[in-house]
Motif scaffolding. Structure first.
Motif, PDB file in Angstrom:
ATOM      1  N   ALA A   1       0.730  -1.228  -0.056  1.00  0.00           N
ATOM      2  CA  ALA A   1       0.149  -0.102  -0.081  1.00  0.00           C
ATOM      3  C   ALA A   1       0.759   1.261  -0.089  1.00  0.00           C
ATOM      4  O   ALA A   1       0.540   2.146   0.756  1.00  0.00           O
ATOM      5  CB  ALA A   1      -0.860  -0.022   1.348  1.00  0.00           C
TER       6      ALA A   1
ATOM      7  N   HIS B   1      -1.541  -3.587  -3.262  1.00  0.00           N
ATOM      8  CA  HIS B   1      -2.348  -2.462  -2.968  1.00  0.00           C
ATOM      9  C   HIS B   1      -3.783  -2.784  -3.163  1.00  0.00           C
ATOM     10  O   HIS B   1      -4.199  -3.834  -3.765  1.00  0.00           O
ATOM     11  CB  HIS B   1      -2.051  -1.463  -4.100  1.00  0.00           C
TER      12      HIS B   1
ATOM     13  N   ASP C   1      -8.196   1.887  -2.046  1.00  0.00           N
ATOM     14  CA  ASP C   1      -7.481   2.548  -1.085  1.00  0.00           C
ATOM     15  C   ASP C   1      -7.754   3.943  -1.153  1.00  0.00           C
ATOM     16  O   ASP C   1      -7.548   4.735  -2.051  1.00  0.00           O
ATOM     17  CB  ASP C   1      -6.112   2.246  -1.413  1.00  0.00           C
TER      18      ASP C   1
ATOM     19  N   THR D   1      -8.946  -1.898   1.041  1.00  0.00           N
ATOM     20  CA  THR D   1      -8.736  -0.354   0.990  1.00  0.00           C
ATOM     21  C   THR D   1      -7.324  -0.140   1.501  1.00  0.00           C
ATOM     22  O   THR D   1      -6.129  -0.704   1.261  1.00  0.00           O
ATOM     23  CB  THR D   1      -9.884   0.214   2.096  1.00  0.00           C
ATOM     24  N   HIS D   2      -6.998   0.756   2.363  1.00  0.00           N
ATOM     25  CA  HIS D   2      -5.546   1.055   2.786  1.00  0.00           C
ATOM     26  C   HIS D   2      -5.309   0.241   3.997  1.00  0.00           C
ATOM     27  O   HIS D   2      -5.652   0.582   5.243  1.00  0.00           O
ATOM     28  CB  HIS D   2      -5.512   2.773   3.188  1.00  0.00           C
TER      29      HIS D   2
END
Length: 629
Positions: A537, A572, A576, A607-608
């Motif tokens: 990420a 990732h 995000d 997501t993040h």
């Protein structure tokens, strides 16, 4: 969205102070009832003054237009009320809506000498179809420490609704969730509001009551706000009694002081019961006080002492009849003599390893520093736990034992920097089967922004065959791009190699979020040390985004040359909302176009956040293959 001109921001803030623009105050009306939170304001609230957001931020969204957004505020003896209304076609649900839209942040601040403060709660609200979404209602930042982020209690309510062409957001924030910011106990409070309005193409515009770069830039040392004046109650339908401790951390010789606020519709006498229990639930104080309630706010201070208090956590309970009017934990600390403690360590009568001595000296300094920084309204529970652990380690050391020998769970160590003689921490985790007779590969994992390294290794970062180390790197916001960060990472590795059986020829660098950029940056600085790079990420050009120009951009060929002979792992989440996936995908394309071997995992529902189990399985296999070469 880091600012490039901290000096200009400082000048702007000084202009605001001199001109008085930031010192205007805002009155918050008293409510003699508790609003129903359903996304629609109660009829009794329509008399409240409708307020507007004064500042609009289009960011880089060309042609973005301003939308009408208003808010109402009020308060009760137990809650702060906030209602926001925005013209819209619908409510947009996004990850971290308080930045990416639709969502908002509420800053509650303690006023200091000027219009800036470093004592505050920054509270985030993100509408979500899943009411258990982790960032739906959360303390995002507390006194410049994101590691204190936590969910708000069930006594804080948040709902959203959409009808009549308007998105509506309603909260009832429990004062108990934001100690010590109750208006009856302090008249030195302030607030700011930031609303993120979602627009097309996953973009957002922003609205704030006061300009404050700290809304986006977590490195800004102080926050801007508007002072609050709370309307004094003109009447109250029921009696209100609130009790709190003036000091939630004391020494063994100190008294416990109770601060009592009362308000009633009619005059009446009340008996207040006070009970204090130790951590084993044993009652150490049980008493009563009497008070007379009147139709105005009254203030009463009372002190108590209980016999021979021992250092530890205690529980304070105050009741009036069947009602609990105050319930707090507080901590009794022992008396400390840190000079004596450091002297005992440095004497090192049993000549134990210098790594152990450095670690104990660092921990002694940390306890002393944190005790000095502890606010009166903070319990210091974690600090007391930290001290008790340190005391146990110190006693073991003084008996000639190494308190860290054989520990395989993550724990914090320290080295003494050869550059400035400071003690710098890192966290280490040994394999379950660790033996000094065997060589282990070494994984260096860098933490994200706004945090330190202490929790990074609490979950698996390798398959269990690596020594894992997480340097602090003297870095919370600067992308590991400073000389001190890079030197600290190398010195942490040197300290591990000196005291543990790690193979210097089998080292891999990895990191999450800011640490993902840091992994690229660290490998670029010392390509001779590492056999692989893993980016979780991350953002390949984060330092230039956050710190301004002049830093390595790993989307440019000139900075990718050192990566030509090593494997790279990239993970990732497509959803995000903190560091968008587009930059990760561009990095993957650039690496591949330069002939660099890339293992990629772009996950559509993430997501993040840290990876899913399947990604970890693939990543662990990737690590093992590198270590076996």
């Amino acid at each position: 969205m880091k600012t490039k001109g901290y000096f200009l921001y400082f000048v702007w803030c000084m202009v605001q102070i001199v001109s008085g623009q930031s010192l205007r105050s805002d009155e918050i009306r008293f409510l003699n009832f508790t609003p129903v939170i359903d996304g629609k304001p109660d009829r009794q609230l329509l008399h409240l003054k409708q307020k507007e957001f004064h500042h609009f931020f289009s960011f880089d969204n060309v042609g973005a237009s301003r939308t009408k957004i208003t808010y109402l505020m009020g308060y009760t003896p137990t809650h702060l009320y906030l209602y926001i209304e925005a013209a819209a076609d619908s409510i947009t649900y996004r990850d971290r809506g308080f930045i990416n839209g639709d969502g908002f942040k509420l800053l509650l601040a303690k006023r200091q000498k000027d219009s800036l403060t470093d004592e505050y709660y920054d509270i985030a609200f993100s509408p979500s179809k899943d009411k258990k979404y982790w960032a739906r209602k959360r303390i995002w930042d507390y006194n410049r420490n994101q590691s204190h982020g936590k969910k708000l209690s069930s006594e804080t309510h948040f709902e959203e609704a959409f009808y009549d062409g308007k998105a509506r957001f309603e909260i009832l924030l429990a004062w108990k969730d934001v100690e010590p910011y109750h208006p009856w106990f302090s008249n030195q409070l302030g607030y700011n509001l930031y609303f993120a309005k979602a627009i097309a193409n996953d973009a957002a515009t922003g609205y704030s009551v006061v300009k404050d770069e700290g809304i986006w830039d977590e490195e800004i040392p102080k926050r801007n706000f508007i002072p609050i004046v709370f309307e004094k109650p003109k009447n109250n339908n029921t009696a209100a009694l609130i009790a709190k401790l003036t000091q939630r951390n004391i020494r063994v010789d100190d008294a416990v002081q109770l601060d009592l606020m009362t308000l009633s519709k009619t005059a009446e006498n009340r008996s207040i019961e006070i009970t204090i229990r130790d951590n084993s639930s044993k009652i150490v104080l049980d008493t009563k006080i009497n008070c007379t309630l009147k139709n105005k706010i009254q203030h009463k201070l009372t002190s108590f002492k209980f016999r021979n208090p021992k250092p530890g956590v205690y529980h304070f309970l105050s009741r009036s009849g069947k009602d609990t009017i105050g319930q707090y934990d507080f901590v009794v600390f022992p008396k400390f003599n840190f000079d004596s403690i450091r002297s005992q360590i440095t004497q090192n009568q049993h000549h134990l390893a210098y790594g152990t001595v450095n670690t104990l000296l660092f921990k002694a300094n940390e306890v002393e520093k944190q005790l000095f920084q502890l606010k009166s309204y903070e319990t210091g529970k974690k600090l007391l736990e930290q001290y008790f652990l340190f005391e146990t380690e110190l006693l073991s050391f003084l008996k000639g034992n190494d308190p860290y020998k054989g520990i395989t769970k993550p724990y914090r160590r320290a080295f003494k920097s050869k550059y400035d003689n400071s003690f710098q921490p890192y966290t280490i985790k040994l394999p379950p089967d660790y033996s000094p007779a065997k060589k282990y590969p070494l994984l260096v994992f860098l933490h994200g922004s706004g945090q330190d390294e202490q929790t990074v290794l609490n979950q698996a970062r390798s398959g269990g065959d690596f020594i894992e180390v997480a340097p602090f790197g003297r870095d919370q916001y600067n992308c590991y791009d400073s000389d001190s960060s890079q030197k600290d990472i190398v010195e942490a590795i040197e300290d591990v190699l000196a005291h543990f059986s790690a193979d210097p020829n089998k080292m891999i660098i990895a990191g999450f979020s800011m640490g993902g950029y840091g992994a690229l940056r660290t490998y670029y600085q010392h390509p001779e040390l590492y056999k692989g790079v893993a980016v979780f990420a991350g953002h390949p050009d984060l330092a230039n985004d956050w710190l301004g120009s002049g830093h390595p951009n790993f989307l440019e060929d000139q900075f990718l040359t050192p990566f030509s002979k090593i494997p790279v792992f990239i993970y990732h989440g497509r959803k995000d909302g903190a560091l968008p996936v587009a930059k990760a995908e561009e990095l993957i394309r650039k690496l591949k176009s330069n002939g660099i071997q890339v293992t990629e995992r772009i996950m559509k529902d993430k997501t993040h956040e840290y990876p899913d189990d399947e990604t970890n399985r693939i990543y662990f296999e990737w690590l093992t293959k590198i270590a076996e070469k």
